[in-house]
Motif scaffolding. Structure first.
Motif, mmCIF file in Angstrom:
data_model
loop_
_atom_site.group_PDB
_atom_site.id
_atom_site.type_symbol
_atom_site.label_atom_id
_atom_site.label_comp_id
_atom_site.label_asym_id
_atom_site.label_seq_id
_atom_site.Cartn_x
_atom_site.Cartn_y
_atom_site.Cartn_z
ATOM 1 N N ALA A 103 0.826 -1.218 0.000
ATOM 2 C CA ALA A 103 0.000 0.000 0.000
ATOM 3 C C ALA A 103 0.857 1.264 0.000
ATOM 4 C CB ALA A 103 -0.933 0.001 1.204
ATOM 5 N N GLY A 104 2.163 1.111 0.090
ATOM 6 C CA GLY A 104 3.042 2.276 0.079
ATOM 7 C C GLY A 104 3.104 3.005 1.406
ATOM 8 N N ILE A 105 2.764 2.311 2.490
ATOM 9 C CA ILE A 105 2.849 2.918 3.815
ATOM 10 C C ILE A 105 4.317 2.963 4.249
ATOM 11 C CG2 ILE A 105 2.305 2.446 6.259
ATOM 12 C CD1 ILE A 105 -0.487 1.540 5.152
ATOM 13 N N PRO A 106 4.777 4.117 4.765
ATOM 14 C CA PRO A 106 6.196 4.217 5.137
ATOM 15 C C PRO A 106 6.584 3.163 6.180
ATOM 16 C CG PRO A 106 5.083 6.352 5.402
ATOM 17 C CD PRO A 106 4.036 5.355 5.057
ATOM 18 N N GLN A 107 7.812 2.666 6.095
ATOM 19 C CA GLN A 107 8.293 1.678 7.061
ATOM 20 C C GLN A 107 8.757 2.332 8.352
ATOM 21 O OE1 GLN A 107 11.190 -0.168 4.297
ATOM 22 N NE2 GLN A 107 10.297 -2.122 4.942
ATOM 23 N N GLU A 108 9.154 3.615 8.269
ATOM 24 C CA GLU A 108 9.644 4.306 9.451
ATOM 25 C C GLU A 108 8.459 4.693 10.339
ATOM 26 O OE1 GLU A 108 10.010 5.853 6.258
ATOM 27 O OE2 GLU A 108 11.574 4.361 5.893
ATOM 28 N N LEU A 115 0.740 9.390 9.297
ATOM 29 C CA LEU A 115 -0.234 9.014 8.263
ATOM 30 C C LEU A 115 -1.426 8.285 8.888
ATOM 31 C CD1 LEU A 115 -0.857 8.581 5.134
ATOM 32 C CD2 LEU A 115 0.248 6.361 5.423
ATOM 33 N N ALA A 116 -1.134 7.376 9.821
ATOM 34 C CA ALA A 116 -2.194 6.566 10.436
ATOM 35 C C ALA A 116 -3.166 7.440 11.234
ATOM 36 C CB ALA A 116 -1.573 5.501 11.333
ATOM 37 N N ILE A 117 -2.663 8.516 11.790
ATOM 38 C CA ILE A 117 -3.500 9.376 12.624
ATOM 39 C C ILE A 117 -4.214 10.440 11.812
ATOM 40 C CG2 ILE A 117 -3.300 11.259 14.341
ATOM 41 C CD1 ILE A 117 -1.464 9.400 15.925
ATOM 42 N N ALA A 118 -3.501 11.024 10.859
ATOM 43 C CA ALA A 118 -4.047 12.206 10.190
ATOM 44 C C ALA A 118 -4.147 12.082 8.677
ATOM 45 C CB ALA A 118 -3.196 13.427 10.547
ATOM 46 N N GLY A 119 -3.837 10.902 8.125
ATOM 47 C CA GLY A 119 -3.891 10.733 6.665
ATOM 48 C C GLY A 119 -5.316 10.725 6.142
ATOM 49 N N ARG A 120 -5.419 10.791 4.826
ATOM 50 C CA ARG A 120 -6.732 10.784 4.169
ATOM 51 C C ARG A 120 -7.353 9.388 4.292
ATOM 52 N NH1 ARG A 120 -7.509 10.402 -2.183
ATOM 53 N NH2 ARG A 120 -5.626 9.199 -1.804
ATOM 54 N N ALA A 121 -8.620 9.335 4.727
ATOM 55 C CA ALA A 121 -9.301 8.041 4.857
ATOM 56 C C ALA A 121 -10.005 7.695 3.553
ATOM 57 C CB ALA A 121 -10.304 8.094 6.004
ATOM 58 N N CYS A 122 -9.705 6.517 3.003
ATOM 59 C CA CYS A 122 -10.275 6.092 1.727
ATOM 60 C C CYS A 122 -11.095 4.826 1.934
ATOM 61 C CB CYS A 122 -9.164 5.753 0.730
ATOM 62 S SG CYS A 122 -7.890 6.998 0.626
#
Ligand SMILES: Nc1ncnc2c1ncn2[C@@H]1O[C@H](COP(=O)(O)OP(=O)(O)OP(=O)(O)O)[C@@H](O)[C@H]1O
Ligand SMILES: [Mg+2]
Length: 301
Positions: A103-108, A115-122
């Motif tokens: 999904a291209g989620i950062p590993q760091e 991203l998990a807290i404030a990213g765009r929800a799809c």
């Protein structure tokens, strides 16, 4: 703090002793984010923590772990009423993290948590199996007399990441072809299958792209059947390349029905389920998931 928490991080206990995670949480709290953290001990804990998050009207539930942790949390969210369902966030802390990686989620930890807290929800699809189990990424199935709990170290060394395809499912030396019947929309196949992959997402087993075309928001599942008697590991060298593998059959459908006279063992995002009849249905847009811009698994990026 917990009382007004809007983000719940549920961390698999395997990855909990993590200083970088502690630092990232404290930084985001300093910025004003309300974050609760729960740590699991064993299977079942994540589901209970999701219920706690629901009771507190959390906006986001974050899976801190690998595909198995995401599965447990997605399943608990799917069981919650639609109006109360928080968004799913993903913090990759597992071994393979196949869903997060594809999904291209950062590993760091820092950017992943942000991203998990404030990213765009799809909106994303979930796959329901026999009405009581779900997978978000992939189901891999095969035949064999028993499930083993660990991948033998010798095989791991010999086969590298390929052995993870079998991990939690079947011992490599017990995988054998067996009769089965697979139906979908405009699809019917009967024969001897060695392994079956059904993907909402694309890859399993530590980077094996079994369903390279899959999208998680298209209302469809991708099917790949491996046939034939070929002995491992020769088969697994061509596992991800259907164009060069005469023993691979592909299809796509919103549902599949798989039956066999013998037990099939399915591995749903890493969690085993066995039986002789499986009905798998896609539930379009069942969850909303915080994903990075340009996520390759989305048709609408
Ligand atoms: N504290 C814990 N210690 C060990 N196992 C745990 C703990 N808490 C939960 N589990 C189990 O861990 C499994 C899920 O692991 P998960 O998939 O998140 O990690 P992984 O297998 O390392 O990652 P991946 O699937 O990406 O390779 C579940 O079966 C769950 O029951
Ligand atoms: Mg899909």
């Amino acid at each position: 703090m917990d009382k007004n928490a809007t983000s719940f991080i549920i961390v698999n206990g395997k990855g909990a002793g993590n200083d970088a995670l502690r630092a990232a949480v404290s930084k985001l709290r300093d910025e004003g984010h309300s974050i609760a953290v729960r740590v699991t001990w064993e299977r079942g804990d994540a589901g209970r923590y999701v219920n706690e998050a629901l009771a507190q009207d959390a906006q986001t539930v974050i899976a801190g772990g690998g595909d198995g942790t995401i599965n447990e949390i997605a399943t608990a969210l799917a069981l919650a009423s639609v109006e109360k369902r928080p968004a799913l966030g993903i913090l990759p802390l597992g071994t393979a993290n196949d869903f997060a990686a594809s999904a291209g989620i950062p590993q760091e930890i820092d950017p992943a948590l942000r991203l998990a807290i404030a990213g765009r929800a799809c909106p994303v699809d979930l796959a329901r199996v026999n009405d009581n189990a779900w997978f978000i990424n992939m189901a891999t199935g095969g035949f064999g007399p028993r499930i083993t709990s660990e991948t033998p170290e010798k095989l791991k060394a010999a086969l590298g990441s390929i052995s993870y395809f079998i991990h939690g499912m079947l011992r490599l030396d017990t995988l054998k072809p067996d009769r089965c019947d697979i139906r979908g929309e405009n699809f019917h196949w009967q024969g001897e299958a060695l392994a079956i992959g059904i993907g909402n997402g694309r890859q399993a087993g530590g980077g094996q792209a079994l369903c390279p075309q899959a999208l998680i928001d298209d209302g469809l599942l991708q099917l790949r059947i491996f046939t034939g008697e070929e002995l491992l590991p020769a088969l697994f060298n061509t596992l991800t390349r259907s164009d060069e593998n005469p023993n691979a059959i592909d299809s796509e459908s919103a549902w599949f029905e798989i039956t066999s006279p013998h037990d099939i063992i399915f591995n749903l995002d890493g969690e085993p389920l066995s039986g002789r009849k499986f009905r798998i249905d896609v539930e379009p847009g069942a969850l909303s998931c915080r994903l990075p811009p340009g996520c390759p698994l989305l048709s609408v990026r």
